[in-house]
Structures are given as structure tokens and as C-alpha cells.
Motif scaffolding. Structure first.
Motif, PDB file in Angstrom:
ATOM      1  N   VAL A 101       0.842  -1.199   0.000  1.00  0.00           N
ATOM      2  CA  VAL A 101       0.000   0.000   0.000  1.00  0.00           C
ATOM      3  C   VAL A 101       0.878   1.251   0.000  1.00  0.00           C
ATOM      4  N   LEU A 102       1.935   1.235   0.799  1.00  0.00           N
ATOM      5  CA  LEU A 102       2.880   2.353   0.812  1.00  0.00           C
ATOM      6  C   LEU A 102       3.511   2.546  -0.562  1.00  0.00           C
ATOM      7  N   ASN A 103       3.794   1.444  -1.232  1.00  0.00           N
ATOM      8  CA  ASN A 103       4.412   1.520  -2.553  1.00  0.00           C
ATOM      9  C   ASN A 103       3.461   2.156  -3.566  1.00  0.00           C
ATOM     10  N   ILE A 104       2.186   1.792  -3.488  1.00  0.00           N
ATOM     11  CA  ILE A 104       1.193   2.402  -4.372  1.00  0.00           C
ATOM     12  C   ILE A 104       1.092   3.899  -4.086  1.00  0.00           C
ATOM     13  N   GLU A 153     -10.951   3.593 -10.679  1.00  0.00           N
ATOM     14  CA  GLU A 153     -10.225   4.827 -10.382  1.00  0.00           C
ATOM     15  C   GLU A 153      -8.828   4.820 -11.012  1.00  0.00           C
ATOM     16  N   PHE A 154      -8.202   3.655 -11.091  1.00  0.00           N
ATOM     17  CA  PHE A 154      -6.919   3.569 -11.795  1.00  0.00           C
ATOM     18  C   PHE A 154      -7.115   3.897 -13.279  1.00  0.00           C
ATOM     19  N   ASP A 155      -8.204   3.393 -13.855  1.00  0.00           N
ATOM     20  CA  ASP A 155      -8.501   3.702 -15.260  1.00  0.00           C
ATOM     21  C   ASP A 155      -8.727   5.201 -15.449  1.00  0.00           C
ATOM     22  N   GLN A 156      -9.457   5.799 -14.511  1.00  0.00           N
ATOM     23  CA  GLN A 156      -9.726   7.229 -14.608  1.00  0.00           C
ATOM     24  C   GLN A 156      -8.453   8.050 -14.398  1.00  0.00           C
ATOM     25  N   ALA A 157      -7.578   7.545 -13.528  1.00  0.00           N
ATOM     26  CA  ALA A 157      -6.290   8.219 -13.323  1.00  0.00           C
ATOM     27  C   ALA A 157      -5.487   8.209 -14.617  1.00  0.00           C
ATOM     28  N   LEU A 158      -5.542   7.089 -15.324  1.00  0.00           N
ATOM     29  CA  LEU A 158      -4.843   6.988 -16.605  1.00  0.00           C
ATOM     30  C   LEU A 158      -5.420   7.976 -17.613  1.00  0.00           C
ATOM     31  N   LYS A 184      -6.693  10.183  -4.320  1.00  0.00           N
ATOM     32  CA  LYS A 184      -7.222  10.244  -2.953  1.00  0.00           C
ATOM     33  C   LYS A 184      -8.120   9.046  -2.658  1.00  0.00           C
ATOM     34  N   PHE A 185      -8.977   8.706  -3.609  1.00  0.00           N
ATOM     35  CA  PHE A 185      -9.880   7.577  -3.379  1.00  0.00           C
ATOM     36  C   PHE A 185      -9.092   6.279  -3.222  1.00  0.00           C
ATOM     37  N   ILE A 186      -8.130   6.053  -4.105  1.00  0.00           N
ATOM     38  CA  ILE A 186      -7.346   4.818  -4.058  1.00  0.00           C
ATOM     39  C   ILE A 186      -6.578   4.703  -2.747  1.00  0.00           C
ATOM     40  N   VAL A 187      -5.851   5.753  -2.403  1.00  0.00           N
ATOM     41  CA  VAL A 187      -5.012   5.720  -1.204  1.00  0.00           C
ATOM     42  C   VAL A 187      -5.855   5.628   0.067  1.00  0.00           C
ATOM     43  N   ASP A 188      -6.896   6.457   0.158  1.00  0.00           N
ATOM     44  CA  ASP A 188      -7.750   6.438   1.354  1.00  0.00           C
ATOM     45  C   ASP A 188      -8.445   5.090   1.520  1.00  0.00           C
ATOM     46  N   LEU A 190      -7.463   2.096   0.402  1.00  0.00           N
ATOM     47  CA  LEU A 190      -6.518   1.049   0.789  1.00  0.00           C
ATOM     48  C   LEU A 190      -6.067   1.223   2.240  1.00  0.00           C
ATOM     49  N   GLN A 191      -5.898   2.463   2.657  1.00  0.00           N
ATOM     50  CA  GLN A 191      -5.510   2.709   4.045  1.00  0.00           C
ATOM     51  C   GLN A 191      -6.582   2.187   5.001  1.00  0.00           C
ATOM     52  N   LYS A 192      -7.833   2.431   4.653  1.00  0.00           N
ATOM     53  CA  LYS A 192      -8.934   1.967   5.495  1.00  0.00           C
ATOM     54  C   LYS A 192      -9.085   0.450   5.417  1.00  0.00           C
ATOM     55  N   GLU A 193      -8.988  -0.101   4.211  1.00  0.00           N
ATOM     56  CA  GLU A 193      -9.190  -1.538   4.020  1.00  0.00           C
ATOM     57  C   GLU A 193      -8.154  -2.364   4.769  1.00  0.00           C
ATOM     58  N   PHE A 194      -6.906  -1.873   4.806  1.00  0.00           N
ATOM     59  CA  PHE A 194      -5.842  -2.625   5.469  1.00  0.00           C
ATOM     60  C   PHE A 194      -5.523  -2.077   6.865  1.00  0.00           C
ATOM     61  N   ASP A 195      -6.387  -1.184   7.328  1.00  0.00           N
ATOM     62  CA  ASP A 195      -6.292  -0.667   8.698  1.00  0.00           C
ATOM     63  C   ASP A 195      -4.898  -0.120   9.003  1.00  0.00           C
ATOM     64  N   ILE A 196      -4.450   0.794   8.138  1.00  0.00           N
ATOM     65  CA  ILE A 196      -3.125   1.393   8.284  1.00  0.00           C
ATOM     66  C   ILE A 196      -3.274   2.766   8.929  1.00  0.00           C
TER      67      ILE A 196
END
Length: 249
Positions: A101-104, A153-158, A184-188, A190-196
Motif C-alpha cells: 500500500v505504501l508503494n502504491i 479509479e486507476f482507469d480514470q487516473a490513466l 485520494k480515493f485509491i489511497v484512502d 486502501l488505508q482503510k481496508e488494510f487498517d493502516i
């Protein structure tokens, strides 16, 4: 009748080539290997053995430790290696998940800071998406809708990166605000999903001058040499069409 048919076929082929070249501008291509994600996959296989193979897992991690330490600080490596030394399988897996997640996050942050550099941004986004695909099965297992939304969201980022095109063909304006929303959506999520608790890392230092450690297999559509085959084919087809039309006269 025969000449008319040939002309129609040639026009169809020409249009298809142009559309295909534009479509390829918005594909992720085949990115350079994302070493951290690949190491993660290998470690998961070793930890899934019975009993878990901690020594081999540690050796695999050490192949990417330098990159991790350089871009995300030394703390992640210290914790993960300690988990492996102490044979703490679950803790090691959780910390490796967090590492991805940090790498992303660092890939997306690098794009945001160098947004105008299309070639680099597209490559880093491909690396970020390659990393997410490694985590995707876990996200999908818990929340299929979220997994699909993150992929969207990755597609939209592209799309937000735009397209410099070539000779005015396929040009599309970039939209950094749209990219920020996707990031923001991707990072937030993943942070919530993996409880970081925090995604603060050592530093985000990638730029257009970053050296690629492996061969580049992605397609740089703004590079003239990558368009030469298409230009040649289009030229040949155009000449054939002109010839066919003149023969009809």
C-alpha cells in the motif's frame, strides 16, 4: 465493382489502424517489472509452505530491501525482517500488505508531483496498478465492489494523464484535479481496508530522471520511433487507395 470493394477494404483497414493506435495510448501497456510486488508474491508462496519457509522468505525480501529503504525508510524492512526472524507469519503478511500500500501511495504521489511528465507518469501509474493487482485478491475477497471501484479509479487516473499524441493525432488534455481525486480515493480506500494508521513514508523522490532498473516493455506513444511502423503502414495503404481511385477513373 471489384475496384470499389478493394477501396472500401483499404479504407476500413486504414481507419482500424488509426483507431487502434489511439486506443493503445490509453492502455497500461506492459510496465517494467515492479520488483517489490514480485518479491511479495514469492514470499507469500514460501510462507504458505508447511512449515512456512522463513529463511527463503527473508532472502527474497533482501533482494528488494535496498529499494524499500531508499524510498520508504528503513523502518518497514526492520519490522518485516524481525517478523521473519521471529517466525511471526501473520504479522509478516500484514506488514508486507502495508508495504505494498505504501508503494502504491509513493507511485501516485510521484505522478502528482511530476504530473506534466507524461512518459514517467504513465510508467509509474502502470507500476502502481501492477502493485494493486497483487493486493486485489485480498480486497476482492472482503469487498468486491471496492475492488472494482479501485480498478475504475486507476482507469480514470490513466485518462486524466491525457495524451500528447503525435502530429496532432490522438491529443487529449490532461486533468490534474481529476487525477488528485482518483489518487485520494485509491489511497484512502486502501488505508482503510488494510487498517493502516499512517501512510507517511521516508520520501517520495522519483522523477523523470529516475533510472529504470530493467528493460522497458511499456509503449511510449510520444516517441516517434514507436509510431514509425504505423506511419509506414498508413502510408502504404494511402498510396494503395490513391492508386485504386485513379484506376477507377
Amino acid at each position: 465493382m471489384k475496384k470499389s470493394f478493394i477501396t472500401t477494404v483499404l479504407l476500413f483497414l486504414l481507419g482500424n489502424i488509426l483507431l487502434s493506435s489511439q486506443a493503445s495510448a490509453y492502455s497500461y501497456g506492459d510496465p517494467s517489472e515492479e520488483k517489490i510486488a514480485e518479491a511479495y508474491k514469492e514470499i507469500m508462496i514460501k510462507l504458505d509452505e508447511d512449515p512456512p519457509n522463513y529463511s527463503e522468505s527473508k532472502k527474497i525480501y533482501e533482494t528488494v530491501q535496498e529499494e524499500v529503504d531508499q524510498h520508504m525508510g528503513e523502518e518497514p524492512s526492520k519490522i518485516i525482517l524481525q517478523n521473519l526472524d521471529d517466525k511471526e507469519k501473520q504479522e509478516a503478511i500484514e506488514n508486507l500488505d502495508e508495504l505494498l500500500v505504501l508503494n502504491i501511495a509513493r507511485r501516485l504521489e510521484s505522478i502528482d508531483k511530476n504530473f506534466s511528465e507524461y512518459d514517467t507518469s504513465k510508467r509509474l501509474l502502470a507500476k502502481g496498478f501492477a502493485t494493486y493487482k497483487t493486493l486485489s485478491p485480498k480486497v476482492e475477497g472482503e469487498n468486491p465492489e471496492l475492488d472494482q471501484k479501485i480498478r475504475t479509479e486507476f482507469d480514470q487516473a490513466l485518462e486524466s494523464l491525457g495524451n500528447p499524441g503525435l502530429f496532432g493525432v490522438g491529443t487529449k488534455e490532461s486533468d490534474q484535479d481529476a487525477f488528485k481525486e482518483s489518487k485520494k480515493f485509491i489511497v484512502d480506500s486502501l488505508q482503510k481496508e488494510f487498517d493502516i494508521k499512517s501512510l507517511e513514508v521516508g520520501h517520495f523522490s522519483e522523477s523523470a530522471t529516475e533510472e529504470s532498473s530493467g528493460k522497458q516493455e511499456w509503449t511510449d506513444i510520444s516517441n516517434l520511433k514507436n509510431w514509425l511502423p504505423i506511419i509506414i503502414i498508413v502510408g502504404v495503404l494511402a498510396a494503395a487507395i490513391v492508386y485504386a481511385v485513379r484506376k477507377r477513373k
